[in-house]
Enzyme design. Structure first.
Site, PDB file in Angstrom:
ATOM      1  N   GLU A 143      10.044 -26.593 -70.003  1.00  0.00           N
ATOM      2  CA  GLU A 143      11.045 -26.676 -71.065  1.00  0.00           C
ATOM      3  C   GLU A 143      11.937 -25.449 -71.071  1.00  0.00           C
ATOM      4  OE1 GLU A 143      11.278 -27.299 -75.942  1.00  0.00           O
ATOM      5  OE2 GLU A 143       9.414 -26.619 -75.015  1.00  0.00           O
ATOM      6  N   GLU A 236       9.556 -31.745 -83.492  1.00  0.00           N
ATOM      7  CA  GLU A 236       9.179 -30.341 -83.595  1.00  0.00           C
ATOM      8  C   GLU A 236      10.248 -29.644 -84.438  1.00  0.00           C
ATOM      9  OE1 GLU A 236       7.516 -27.264 -80.333  1.00  0.00           O
ATOM     10  OE2 GLU A 236       9.707 -27.427 -80.332  1.00  0.00           O
TER      11      GLU A 236
END
Length: 263
Positions: A143, A236
């Site tokens: 990521e 998130e």
């Protein structure tokens, strides 16, 4: 796109509850999956039973976070910490296999030393992790994160590395981080959806729930769906209200997808 794989990141959501109570709260609010970077306080056999009882799946887990008190956000790029990285990855991989989780995310971290040394350490650790995961049914995620000094700090860098590794790992695409980096999430998804294994959704600015900022999530969903994305969407975000109240957007997202996906 899989219709019902909406994943609550229970490291960000339901933080007023003990960890073991958060999956049930997520299920009550309409999430159909959960994720957490370090769920180790719930043994794998107990987590598997909990998921089965609640009808949930587990989307992704992180390995080797390091010491948060020292500002560490992963170990993969930290020279001299290779043994700790490997032990953490093995723990996460074993846990993922035991609970049927499809992804492990070995976070790169914030290296303090030489940039070239960090890059070489990261590549070696990533190579080791990929070999370790072979045959397990678990994929590795990488990521782009906008923490200052984070080793994988741009989408271009993650995509370049993915190409160098011939697509042996998937990208975790985060709408908030993309916006902070100045990327148009809709355009980036449309051009790069084949790279994505998991999605994180949070609005920008503020990193709160969808609908509190400026991101066009209807268009992001359409881009994912148009590209045939079949993974989970993880939430998130930092709730601007209680987590349950913040999840009021979920029915609308489900309706939007059900209208566009053929039975």
């Amino acid at each position: 796109m899989t219709r019902q794989r909406f994943s609550a990141h229970i490291g960000y959501l339901y933080t007023d509850l003990p960890l073991v109570e958060r999956p049930a709260a997520a299920a009550r609010d309409g999430f159909t999956a959960i994720e957490h970077p370090e769920p180790w306080s719930i043994p794998a056999k107990d987590m598997r039973a909990l998921l089965a009882d609640l009808g949930l799946t587990f989307s992704q887990v992180t390995s080797g976070m390091g010491d948060a008190n020292r500002g560490e956000k992963g170990l993969a790029a930290l020279s001299g910490r290779e043994a700790e990285f490997r032990a953490g990855f093995d723990r996460a991989l074993d846990y993922a296999v035991a609970i049927g989780c499809p992804f492990v995310h070995p976070m790169a971290g914030v290296p303090k030393g030489d940039v070239l040394d960090a890059a070489e350490t990261y590549r070696l650790n990533l190579s080791w992790a990929l070999i370790r995961a072979q045959g397990s049914g678990v994929r590795v995620l990488v990521e782009a994160i906008t923490i200052p000094g984070y080793h994988m700090g741009s989408l271009a860098l993650t995509a370049q590395l993915q190409d160098q590794f011939h697509g042996c790992f998937d990208l975790l695409f985060d709408t908030y981080h993309a916006a902070v980096l100045g990327e148009d999430p809709v355009r980036w998804v449309a051009q790069n959806a084949k790279r994505i294994g998991h999605v994180h959704a949070a609005d920008h600015p503020g990193r709160h729930e969808p609908g509190t900022g400026a991101l066009a999530f209807d268009r992001i969903l359409a881009a994912l769906q148009g590209a045939g994305y079949a993974g989970a969407i993880g939430f998130e975000y930092i709730p601007s209200v209680t987590t349950s109240a913040s999840a009021a957007f979920l029915p609308g997202w489900k309706r939007l997808l059900s209208e566009k996906v053929s039975p």
